[in-house]
Motif scaffolding. Structure first.
Motif, PDB file in Angstrom:
ATOM      1  N   PHE A   2       7.422   5.516  -2.480  1.00 31.28           N
ATOM      2  CA  PHE A   2       6.779   4.864  -3.618  1.00 31.28           C
ATOM      3  C   PHE A   2       5.312   4.568  -3.334  1.00 31.28           C
ATOM      4  O   PHE A   2       4.431   4.915  -4.122  1.00 31.28           O
ATOM      5  CB  PHE A   2       7.513   3.559  -3.979  1.00 31.28           C
ATOM      6  N   VAL A   3       5.047   3.937  -2.190  1.00 28.29           N
ATOM      7  CA  VAL A   3       3.676   3.539  -1.852  1.00 28.29           C
ATOM      8  C   VAL A   3       2.811   4.787  -1.671  1.00 28.29           C
ATOM      9  O   VAL A   3       1.709   4.876  -2.215  1.00 28.29           O
ATOM     10  CB  VAL A   3       3.662   2.633  -0.604  1.00 28.29           C
ATOM     11  N   SER A   4       3.308   5.755  -0.928  1.00 29.18           N
ATOM     12  CA  SER A   4       2.543   6.980  -0.689  1.00 29.18           C
ATOM     13  C   SER A   4       2.221   7.699  -1.996  1.00 29.18           C
ATOM     14  O   SER A   4       1.063   8.030  -2.263  1.00 29.18           O
ATOM     15  CB  SER A   4       3.339   7.912   0.228  1.00 29.18           C
ATOM     16  N   ASN A   5       3.238   7.945  -2.804  1.00 24.28           N
ATOM     17  CA  ASN A   5       3.027   8.671  -4.064  1.00 24.28           C
ATOM     18  C   ASN A   5       2.048   7.955  -4.976  1.00 24.28           C
ATOM     19  O   ASN A   5       1.177   8.587  -5.583  1.00 24.28           O
ATOM     20  CB  ASN A   5       4.354   8.875  -4.789  1.00 24.28           C
ATOM     21  N   ASN A   6       2.177   6.650  -5.088  1.00 25.76           N
ATOM     22  CA  ASN A   6       1.303   5.919  -6.002  1.00 25.76           C
ATOM     23  C   ASN A   6      -0.122   5.817  -5.493  1.00 25.76           C
ATOM     24  O   ASN A   6      -1.065   5.897  -6.284  1.00 25.76           O
ATOM     25  CB  ASN A   6       1.902   4.568  -6.348  1.00 25.76           C
ATOM     26  N   PHE A   7      -0.312   5.680  -4.183  1.00 30.28           N
ATOM     27  CA  PHE A   7      -1.675   5.736  -3.645  1.00 30.28           C
ATOM     28  C   PHE A   7      -2.289   7.105  -3.909  1.00 30.28           C
ATOM     29  O   PHE A   7      -3.457   7.209  -4.306  1.00 30.28           O
ATOM     30  CB  PHE A   7      -1.700   5.435  -2.144  1.00 30.28           C
ATOM     31  N   LEU A   8      -1.521   8.183  -3.698  1.00 33.48           N
ATOM     32  CA  LEU A   8      -2.042   9.529  -3.942  1.00 33.48           C
ATOM     33  C   LEU A   8      -2.394   9.737  -5.409  1.00 33.48           C
ATOM     34  O   LEU A   8      -3.446  10.311  -5.734  1.00 33.48           O
ATOM     35  CB  LEU A   8      -1.033  10.579  -3.473  1.00 33.48           C
ATOM     36  N   ARG A   9      -1.548   9.271  -6.308  1.00 36.23           N
ATOM     37  CA  ARG A   9      -1.819   9.416  -7.745  1.00 36.23           C
ATOM     38  C   ARG A   9      -3.075   8.656  -8.153  1.00 36.23           C
ATOM     39  O   ARG A   9      -3.923   9.173  -8.894  1.00 36.23           O
ATOM     40  CB  ARG A   9      -0.617   8.927  -8.550  1.00 36.23           C
ATOM     41  N   SER A  47     -10.263   6.103   0.031  1.00 37.97           N
ATOM     42  CA  SER A  47      -9.353   5.146   0.675  1.00 37.97           C
ATOM     43  C   SER A  47      -7.920   5.313   0.192  1.00 37.97           C
ATOM     44  O   SER A  47      -6.985   5.368   1.000  1.00 37.97           O
ATOM     45  CB  SER A  47      -9.813   3.711   0.435  1.00 37.97           C
ATOM     46  N   MET A  48      -7.736   5.396  -1.117  1.00 40.45           N
ATOM     47  CA  MET A  48      -6.365   5.486  -1.626  1.00 40.45           C
ATOM     48  C   MET A  48      -5.690   6.793  -1.221  1.00 40.45           C
ATOM     49  O   MET A  48      -4.499   6.810  -0.905  1.00 40.45           O
ATOM     50  CB  MET A  48      -6.320   5.257  -3.126  1.00 40.45           C
ATOM     51  N   MET A  49      -6.447   7.881  -1.205  1.00 41.08           N
ATOM     52  CA  MET A  49      -5.864   9.143  -0.743  1.00 41.08           C
ATOM     53  C   MET A  49      -5.487   9.052   0.734  1.00 41.08           C
ATOM     54  O   MET A  49      -4.403   9.501   1.134  1.00 41.08           O
ATOM     55  CB  MET A  49      -6.826  10.308  -0.974  1.00 41.08           C
ATOM     56  N   LEU A  50      -6.363   8.452   1.540  1.00 42.55           N
ATOM     57  CA  LEU A  50      -6.043   8.313   2.963  1.00 42.55           C
ATOM     58  C   LEU A  50      -4.852   7.382   3.178  1.00 42.55           C
ATOM     59  O   LEU A  50      -4.007   7.656   4.034  1.00 42.55           O
ATOM     60  CB  LEU A  50      -7.270   7.812   3.732  1.00 42.55           C
ATOM     61  N   PHE A  51      -4.781   6.298   2.407  1.00 41.85           N
ATOM     62  CA  PHE A  51      -3.607   5.421   2.502  1.00 41.85           C
ATOM     63  C   PHE A  51      -2.340   6.223   2.182  1.00 41.85           C
ATOM     64  O   PHE A  51      -1.350   6.156   2.903  1.00 41.85           O
ATOM     65  CB  PHE A  51      -3.702   4.241   1.530  1.00 41.85           C
ATOM     66  N   GLY A  52      -2.390   6.958   1.085  1.00 35.93           N
ATOM     67  CA  GLY A  52      -1.227   7.742   0.671  1.00 35.93           C
ATOM     68  C   GLY A  52      -0.826   8.774   1.709  1.00 35.93           C
ATOM     69  O   GLY A  52       0.360   8.961   1.993  1.00 35.93           O
ATOM     70  N   LEU A  53      -1.810   9.439   2.304  1.00 38.20           N
ATOM     71  CA  LEU A  53      -1.509  10.440   3.336  1.00 38.20           C
ATOM     72  C   LEU A  53      -0.953   9.789   4.595  1.00 38.20           C
ATOM     73  O   LEU A  53      -0.044  10.329   5.228  1.00 38.20           O
ATOM     74  CB  LEU A  53      -2.762  11.263   3.645  1.00 38.20           C
ATOM     75  N   PHE A  54      -1.491   8.620   4.962  1.00 39.14           N
ATOM     76  CA  PHE A  54      -0.947   7.902   6.120  1.00 39.14           C
ATOM     77  C   PHE A  54       0.534   7.582   5.901  1.00 39.14           C
ATOM     78  O   PHE A  54       1.364   7.825   6.773  1.00 39.14           O
ATOM     79  CB  PHE A  54      -1.727   6.603   6.386  1.00 39.14           C
ATOM     80  N   ALA A  60       8.224   5.632   7.555  1.00 37.68           N
ATOM     81  CA  ALA A  60       8.836   4.328   7.862  1.00 37.68           C
ATOM     82  C   ALA A  60       7.841   3.190   7.644  1.00 37.68           C
ATOM     83  O   ALA A  60       8.241   2.073   7.314  1.00 37.68           O
ATOM     84  CB  ALA A  60       9.354   4.312   9.295  1.00 37.68           C
ATOM     85  N   ALA A  61       6.545   3.480   7.793  1.00 39.37           N
ATOM     86  CA  ALA A  61       5.518   2.454   7.600  1.00 39.37           C
ATOM     87  C   ALA A  61       5.400   2.039   6.135  1.00 39.37           C
ATOM     88  O   ALA A  61       4.850   0.989   5.826  1.00 39.37           O
ATOM     89  CB  ALA A  61       4.162   2.950   8.104  1.00 39.37           C
ATOM     90  N   GLY A  62       5.913   2.852   5.229  1.00 43.10           N
ATOM     91  CA  GLY A  62       5.833   2.566   3.802  1.00 43.10           C
ATOM     92  C   GLY A  62       6.984   1.737   3.267  1.00 43.10           C
ATOM     93  O   GLY A  62       7.080   1.505   2.070  1.00 43.10           O
ATOM     94  N   ARG A  63       7.851   1.273   4.156  1.00 41.60           N
ATOM     95  CA  ARG A  63       9.015   0.486   3.720  1.00 41.60           C
ATOM     96  C   ARG A  63       8.801  -0.986   4.018  1.00 41.60           C
ATOM     97  O   ARG A  63       8.219  -1.347   5.038  1.00 41.60           O
ATOM     98  CB  ARG A  63      10.274   0.979   4.430  1.00 41.60           C
ATOM     99  N   ALA A  69       2.654  -5.218  -0.323  1.00 44.18           N
ATOM    100  CA  ALA A  69       1.545  -6.175  -0.445  1.00 44.18           C
ATOM    101  C   ALA A  69       0.211  -5.449  -0.304  1.00 44.18           C
ATOM    102  O   ALA A  69      -0.745  -5.724  -1.043  1.00 44.18           O
ATOM    103  CB  ALA A  69       1.681  -7.280   0.601  1.00 44.18           C
ATOM    104  N   HIS A  70       0.135  -4.502   0.628  1.00 48.20           N
ATOM    105  CA  HIS A  70      -1.076  -3.696   0.801  1.00 48.20           C
ATOM    106  C   HIS A  70      -1.403  -2.946  -0.490  1.00 48.20           C
ATOM    107  O   HIS A  70      -2.545  -2.947  -0.959  1.00 48.20           O
ATOM    108  CB  HIS A  70      -0.877  -2.718   1.974  1.00 48.20           C
ATOM    109  N   PHE A  71      -0.398  -2.313  -1.065  1.00 49.19           N
ATOM    110  CA  PHE A  71      -0.589  -1.558  -2.303  1.00 49.19           C
ATOM    111  C   PHE A  71      -1.062  -2.463  -3.447  1.00 49.19           C
ATOM    112  O   PHE A  71      -2.059  -2.169  -4.114  1.00 49.19           O
ATOM    113  CB  PHE A  71       0.721  -0.853  -2.681  1.00 49.19           C
TER     114      PHE A  71
END
Length: 128
Positions: A2-9, A47-54, A60-63, A69-71
């Motif tokens: 969820f976090v990755s996809n939404n940061f990428l979008r 920043s948001m693309m890099l967050f999403g790629l990270f 596991a870091a996205g759970r 809270a970061h998102f």
């Protein structure tokens, strides 16, 4: 995811908005909003693309609550900062308190991201 996809979008949308603002500024030869253009491209796109790629590389870091809270802090801070900065540059500093609050949110979101990165990469180092 969820976090990755939404940061990428949001990163992709920010790129479109930032580029469109740049084209508009160039076409009108009016560069008053260049700090907004830069912030949309750096905070929004880069920043948001890099967050999403990270979060994609370290799923596991996205759970959990910390990445959420970061998102939330990143997105709300960004969405408040852009119009506040725009109005300030246009000589209407009405939302200066909102701009200050959004900057605090963005720094807090980056502090959370630092914690998340260290936790994820330390766990990876120990398993190697």
């Amino acid at each position: 995811m969820f976090v990755s996809n939404n940061f990428l979008r949001l990163g992709a949308l920010s790129a479109l908005v930032g580029m469109s603002l740049g084209v508009w500024m160039g076409a009108n030869q009016d560069f008053v909003l260049r700090p907004v253009h830069a912030h949309i491209n750096l905070l929004g796109f880069a920043s948001m693309m890099l967050f999403g790629l990270f979060y994609r590389v370290f799923p596991a870091a996205g759970r959990g609550w910390l990445p959420m809270a970061h998102f939330v802090l990143s997105v709300i801070g960004f969405l408040i900062l852009m119009p506040s900065l725009t109005l300030m540059l246009l000589g209407k500093p009405l939302f200066m308190p909102g701009m200050i609050a959004s900057e605090i949110m963005l720094v807090a979101s980056m502090a959370l991201f630092v914690i998340i990165v260290f936790n994820a990469t330390m766990a990876k180092d120990q398993s190697a």
